[in-house]
Scaffold this motif. Structure first.
Motif, PDB file in Angstrom:
ATOM      1  N   TYR A   1      -9.499 -16.897  20.964  1.00  0.00           N
ATOM      2  CA  TYR A   1     -10.526 -15.967  20.470  1.00  0.00           C
ATOM      3  C   TYR A   1     -10.496 -15.849  18.948  1.00  0.00           C
ATOM      4  O   TYR A   1     -11.505 -15.562  18.330  1.00  0.00           O
ATOM      5  CB  TYR A   1     -10.393 -14.593  21.128  1.00  0.00           C
ATOM      6  CG  TYR A   1      -8.985 -14.063  21.224  1.00  0.00           C
ATOM      7  CD1 TYR A   1      -8.428 -13.313  20.204  1.00  0.00           C
ATOM      8  CD2 TYR A   1      -8.207 -14.321  22.355  1.00  0.00           C
ATOM      9  CE1 TYR A   1      -7.145 -12.831  20.297  1.00  0.00           C
ATOM     10  CE2 TYR A   1      -6.915 -13.852  22.457  1.00  0.00           C
ATOM     11  CZ  TYR A   1      -6.385 -13.101  21.430  1.00  0.00           C
ATOM     12  OH  TYR A   1      -5.108 -12.630  21.528  1.00  0.00           O
TER      13      TYR A   1
ATOM     14  N   PHE B   1      -4.813 -19.242  18.895  1.00  0.00           N
ATOM     15  CA  PHE B   1      -5.332 -18.192  19.779  1.00  0.00           C
ATOM     16  C   PHE B   1      -6.825 -18.450  19.962  1.00  0.00           C
ATOM     17  O   PHE B   1      -7.581 -18.398  18.985  1.00  0.00           O
ATOM     18  CB  PHE B   1      -5.108 -16.804  19.173  1.00  0.00           C
ATOM     19  CG  PHE B   1      -3.670 -16.365  19.180  1.00  0.00           C
ATOM     20  CD1 PHE B   1      -2.741 -16.941  18.317  1.00  0.00           C
ATOM     21  CD2 PHE B   1      -3.233 -15.392  20.060  1.00  0.00           C
ATOM     22  CE1 PHE B   1      -1.409 -16.538  18.333  1.00  0.00           C
ATOM     23  CE2 PHE B   1      -1.898 -14.993  20.082  1.00  0.00           C
ATOM     24  CZ  PHE B   1      -0.984 -15.575  19.226  1.00  0.00           C
TER      25      PHE B   1
ATOM     26  N   LEU C   1      -7.688  -7.339  27.390  1.00  0.00           N
ATOM     27  CA  LEU C   1      -8.464  -7.608  26.177  1.00  0.00           C
ATOM     28  C   LEU C   1      -8.728  -9.094  26.002  1.00  0.00           C
ATOM     29  O   LEU C   1      -9.674  -9.494  25.337  1.00  0.00           O
ATOM     30  CB  LEU C   1      -7.723  -7.058  24.949  1.00  0.00           C
ATOM     31  CG  LEU C   1      -7.735  -5.530  24.808  1.00  0.00           C
ATOM     32  CD1 LEU C   1      -6.849  -5.103  23.643  1.00  0.00           C
ATOM     33  CD2 LEU C   1      -9.160  -5.044  24.580  1.00  0.00           C
TER      34      LEU C   1
ATOM     35  N   VAL D   1       2.563  -2.784  18.174  1.00  0.00           N
ATOM     36  CA  VAL D   1       1.676  -1.860  18.858  1.00  0.00           C
ATOM     37  C   VAL D   1       2.504  -0.823  19.614  1.00  0.00           C
ATOM     38  O   VAL D   1       3.364  -1.184  20.428  1.00  0.00           O
ATOM     39  CB  VAL D   1       0.740  -2.608  19.834  1.00  0.00           C
ATOM     40  CG1 VAL D   1      -0.055  -1.618  20.676  1.00  0.00           C
ATOM     41  CG2 VAL D   1      -0.212  -3.506  19.051  1.00  0.00           C
TER      42      VAL D   1
ATOM     43  N   GLN E   1      -9.586  -8.237  19.348  1.00  0.00           N
ATOM     44  CA  GLN E   1     -10.435  -8.002  20.514  1.00  0.00           C
ATOM     45  C   GLN E   1     -10.882  -6.545  20.639  1.00  0.00           C
ATOM     46  O   GLN E   1     -12.005  -6.276  21.062  1.00  0.00           O
ATOM     47  CB  GLN E   1      -9.702  -8.409  21.802  1.00  0.00           C
ATOM     48  CG  GLN E   1      -9.327  -9.881  21.868  1.00  0.00           C
ATOM     49  CD  GLN E   1     -10.542 -10.774  22.044  1.00  0.00           C
ATOM     50  OE1 GLN E   1     -11.228 -11.105  21.076  1.00  0.00           O
ATOM     51  NE2 GLN E   1     -10.821 -11.160  23.283  1.00  0.00           N
ATOM     52  N   ALA E   2     -10.000  -5.606  20.292  1.00  0.00           N
ATOM     53  CA  ALA E   2     -10.391  -4.195  20.439  1.00  0.00           C
ATOM     54  C   ALA E   2     -10.973  -3.647  19.134  1.00  0.00           C
ATOM     55  O   ALA E   2     -12.033  -3.043  19.135  1.00  0.00           O
ATOM     56  CB  ALA E   2      -9.187  -3.351  20.887  1.00  0.00           C
TER      57      ALA E   2
ATOM     58  N   PHE F   1      -1.875 -10.026  26.311  1.00  0.00           N
ATOM     59  CA  PHE F   1      -0.631  -9.739  25.577  1.00  0.00           C
ATOM     60  C   PHE F   1      -0.386  -8.234  25.469  1.00  0.00           C
ATOM     61  O   PHE F   1       0.756  -7.787  25.529  1.00  0.00           O
ATOM     62  CB  PHE F   1      -0.698 -10.347  24.167  1.00  0.00           C
ATOM     63  CG  PHE F   1      -0.599 -11.843  24.158  1.00  0.00           C
ATOM     64  CD1 PHE F   1       0.607 -12.475  24.433  1.00  0.00           C
ATOM     65  CD2 PHE F   1      -1.709 -12.636  23.892  1.00  0.00           C
ATOM     66  CE1 PHE F   1       0.716 -13.866  24.413  1.00  0.00           C
ATOM     67  CE2 PHE F   1      -1.610 -14.024  23.872  1.00  0.00           C
ATOM     68  CZ  PHE F   1      -0.410 -14.642  24.138  1.00  0.00           C
ATOM     69  N   ILE F   2      -1.473  -7.471  25.283  1.00  0.00           N
ATOM     70  CA  ILE F   2      -1.294  -6.019  25.200  1.00  0.00           C
ATOM     71  C   ILE F   2      -0.772  -5.469  26.525  1.00  0.00           C
ATOM     72  O   ILE F   2       0.165  -4.665  26.559  1.00  0.00           O
ATOM     73  CB  ILE F   2      -2.631  -5.335  24.809  1.00  0.00           C
ATOM     74  CG1 ILE F   2      -2.857  -5.421  23.306  1.00  0.00           C
ATOM     75  CG2 ILE F   2      -2.676  -3.868  25.248  1.00  0.00           C
ATOM     76  CD1 ILE F   2      -1.983  -4.505  22.471  1.00  0.00           C
TER      77      ILE F   2
ATOM     78  N   SER G   1       1.759 -11.116  19.023  1.00  0.00           N
ATOM     79  CA  SER G   1       0.550 -11.575  19.718  1.00  0.00           C
ATOM     80  C   SER G   1      -0.206 -10.392  20.314  1.00  0.00           C
ATOM     81  O   SER G   1      -1.449 -10.378  20.325  1.00  0.00           O
ATOM     82  CB  SER G   1       0.928 -12.562  20.827  1.00  0.00           C
ATOM     83  OG  SER G   1       1.627 -13.667  20.279  1.00  0.00           O
ATOM     84  N   ALA G   2       0.510  -9.387  20.786  1.00  0.00           N
ATOM     85  CA  ALA G   2      -0.164  -8.184  21.301  1.00  0.00           C
ATOM     86  C   ALA G   2      -0.909  -7.476  20.181  1.00  0.00           C
ATOM     87  O   ALA G   2      -2.051  -7.033  20.352  1.00  0.00           O
ATOM     88  CB  ALA G   2       0.861  -7.246  21.947  1.00  0.00           C
ATOM     89  N   ALA G   3      -0.285  -7.403  19.013  1.00  0.00           N
ATOM     90  CA  ALA G   3      -0.944  -6.742  17.878  1.00  0.00           C
ATOM     91  C   ALA G   3      -2.203  -7.516  17.478  1.00  0.00           C
ATOM     92  O   ALA G   3      -3.248  -6.932  17.176  1.00  0.00           O
ATOM     93  CB  ALA G   3       0.019  -6.623  16.704  1.00  0.00           C
TER      94      ALA G   3
ATOM     95  N   GLU H   1      -4.036  -9.435  19.430  1.00  0.00           N
ATOM     96  CA  GLU H   1      -5.045  -9.243  20.472  1.00  0.00           C
ATOM     97  C   GLU H   1      -5.764  -7.914  20.280  1.00  0.00           C
ATOM     98  O   GLU H   1      -6.994  -7.829  20.381  1.00  0.00           O
ATOM     99  CB  GLU H   1      -4.370  -9.290  21.851  1.00  0.00           C
ATOM    100  CG  GLU H   1      -5.337  -9.256  23.018  1.00  0.00           C
ATOM    101  CD  GLU H   1      -4.599  -9.316  24.352  1.00  0.00           C
ATOM    102  OE1 GLU H   1      -4.360 -10.429  24.851  1.00  0.00           O
ATOM    103  OE2 GLU H   1      -4.251  -8.245  24.902  1.00  0.00           O
ATOM    104  N   PHE H   2      -4.970  -6.869  19.995  1.00  0.00           N
ATOM    105  CA  PHE H   2      -5.575  -5.545  19.823  1.00  0.00           C
ATOM    106  C   PHE H   2      -6.482  -5.523  18.589  1.00  0.00           C
ATOM    107  O   PHE H   2      -7.606  -5.005  18.629  1.00  0.00           O
ATOM    108  CB  PHE H   2      -4.472  -4.490  19.700  1.00  0.00           C
ATOM    109  CG  PHE H   2      -4.968  -3.081  19.844  1.00  0.00           C
ATOM    110  CD1 PHE H   2      -5.245  -2.549  21.095  1.00  0.00           C
ATOM    111  CD2 PHE H   2      -5.181  -2.284  18.728  1.00  0.00           C
ATOM    112  CE1 PHE H   2      -5.715  -1.245  21.226  1.00  0.00           C
ATOM    113  CE2 PHE H   2      -5.651  -0.985  18.857  1.00  0.00           C
ATOM    114  CZ  PHE H   2      -5.922  -0.465  20.107  1.00  0.00           C
TER     115      PHE H   2
END
Lengths: 220, 220, 220, 220
Positions: free
Chosen positions: D174, D172, C122, C68, D93-94, C127-128, D85-87, D89-90
């Motif tokens: 979610y 994870f 989120l 990201v 969730q987003a 994590f983001i 993990s950030a990717a 989540e994005f």
């Protein structure tokens, strides 16, 4: 709705497809190397007297300040905002232009206002009234001249104002110094909107004469 | 010696034999009937960014004030000389223009000066320094931004200054009133000298975007 | 039900019948001899900015890490999992790539998140939020700049983040050493999704400029 | 010297003149409306296995994270930097993607490294060694299997790692919740660089099978 007036966008399209397309290398060089205009023109805001149009000037040729009635105020380093003086300082001290041309024109609305001193201000702040007072007291003297017609008074003040602005240019110490050193030339010009005649001021006498007889052949 | 610089005389000859010859009737009508421009442009003196050229404008179309960095000072009816405010008053109150376009451009020398606050004045009067102080304190804030490159700071301030000038336009009571009445539109534009890209300001967000994708088709 | 999403299967069918059919020998040679890409690209996960698409890259040309906002964390050999650092180590030490290109893009969701520090995470793990904190404190500084529009802050941080990632690349000892030895080149690029403009970073100044004017000829 | 490697510039020119020219409206809409990819792909950095190429994906279709050996670490909200993990989540969730595809491939250098545990680290920080330890202890078990050839061990771990990553995805909260709700599908795929065969994982058994027989007709 577009973000700019339609006529401007349409004109911009013509510019890009025409002139810019032909002169792309010039524009790129000017962007890369900076501007080095030889001449500054002080002209009027009037929509009928754009100096680039009248002088057929290309990109990078003319550094142009435009205000109502192409006036130069006298040198006054009082710490207030002075747009025209700032432009002069930049042109002479930073760009080192070799010519300053004060270009007036016929039927100038600002000159007309200066000849009607008692008229209603355009707004309570009366910025035009104050701005044109740069020409006082000569404007009052011309206005009071009952021997001339109103058209003659208008033309007379248009030319007197050019001579006044050139005199005011010489109140800037560095302009006077560079002129004395032969590094800077001060010129006056007057443009007739109707006939496209361009009159140039004789620096010795202050008289205006048409510099280009053969152009007139073409015109008329 | 001629009375005007040779390049101006030569360009004038081209104008008379070309454009004026083709548009003689337009010039004569504009002289007879007076000017009725729909748009005022506040532009920079820079020799590379003449509004008539960029907007492909003909005689009578644009009423143009040009000062260093195309600035509008805030409304200040203090009885001093205010060239730009006088031009605004004339355009809005006398000519009743329907649009005012503040046009900035890339690589602006005035903006560059505003980003170098400690530099040597160009002359003891420091007219440029004082004039560019119209942009204080925002120029100081931008100058202090070490995260951006000097090129990025320059572009940022060029655009911030357009937004500042438009905000200053609204400090003139009659401009604000006419805008509220839907009689006057305030626009911002920014011209890239190298690529000829014209960016227009979105009035809602203040962002600059290129208004004419199909013009780009032509450009490049 | 198929084992993979239908659009992926359909796209795979096109690949096999088209590109793979034409480049079968290339794929077989790459399988047999191993990959020897000259360039590593660090790009964003964004679905609109695939580096192979934008750089028209064939099989074997680009070694690509995507996370990201195309970030490189600073060197931190703490024994934790570091996906991007592992990819860098493999590319530089095993594959001996000659270029690393950090490619950002406009309208990046990660950068947008970094400019909204107080917003709701989120997910509870955030994590983001933690990942984008690689850009702290510069993101906070940009977010606090009230002179710029939100669009301008977004573009500014997109470019600042590329410079930050390139600075972080130089904290890896072997990257710094290979760059000094002239064996590795670090580049920055920024892609505009809407116009397909590609801006490249000047390594001296950090400014972004469009590298290929003649490509623009083609584009638009 | 150009600002980007020549092959990238040349490929970019092809993109602009070809694909972008044909899909300009798509790119503009994606820029204006934002991305809404249905599928996230977790793929390897390998230059021979770009997911957009293999899945013939257009702009806006795939949200792609790429790391060495397409690994997903287990859920670990410890406040450290976790790019993958950030990717995730994005994306979940987003963007609310509906599919996550973990795509491995043959001859993976990261898997090969994981099968050579005693080998020299690529650098003192040993980021690759640490990163591949996500696959411990299964990698050790596979490496110790003397009954299989080294080629068989490699393919076996490539597939085991995909199943491991899919199991880690379910750690994870979610992701597990959305999968249970039928809103998210987790898939595995494996690509053979030489033959372009694409094998898909059966979600019930974990076996890999070729999903597209008629594509194979085309290929071979």
């Amino acid at each position: 709705m577009t973000l700019l007036p339609d006529t401007l966008l349409s004109g911009y399209r013509s510019f890009v497809q025409g002139r810019y397309l032909q002169e792309t290398q010039t524009y790129r060089a000017l962007a890369r190397d900076g501007q080095t205009p030889e001449t500054m023109v002080i002209a009027c805001c009037d929509s009928r007297a754009a100096p680039e149009t009248i002088f057929g000037a290309g990109a990078g040729e003319l550094f142009v300040a435009r205000n109502v009635a192409n006036l130069v105020p006298p040198y006054n380093p009082d710490g207030e905002f002075h747009g025209t003086s700032a432009a002069l300082e930049f042109a002479v001290q930073a760009l080192k232009v070799r010519n300053i041309v004060v270009m007036g024109h016929g039927r100038c609305g600002g000159i007309k206002a200066a000849l009607s001193p008692g008229s209603e201000p355009l707004s309570p702040g009366d910025f035009i009234g104050k701005w044109m007072s740069i020409l006082q007291p000569v404007a009052e003297t011309v206005a009071a001249n009952a021997l001339m017609t109103s058209g003659e008074r208008q033309t007379a003040l248009e030319r007197i104002s050019i001579r006044t602005s050139i005199a005011n240019l010489r109140t800037f110490p560095y302009i006077a110094a560079r002129e004395r050193a032969g590094e800077l030339r001060l010129c006056g010009a007057w443009f007739d909107i109707s006939t496209a005649e361009l009159w140039a001021m004789d620096p010795e006498t202050g008289d205006f004469q048409r510099p280009l007889v053969d152009v007139e052949d073409a015109v008329i």
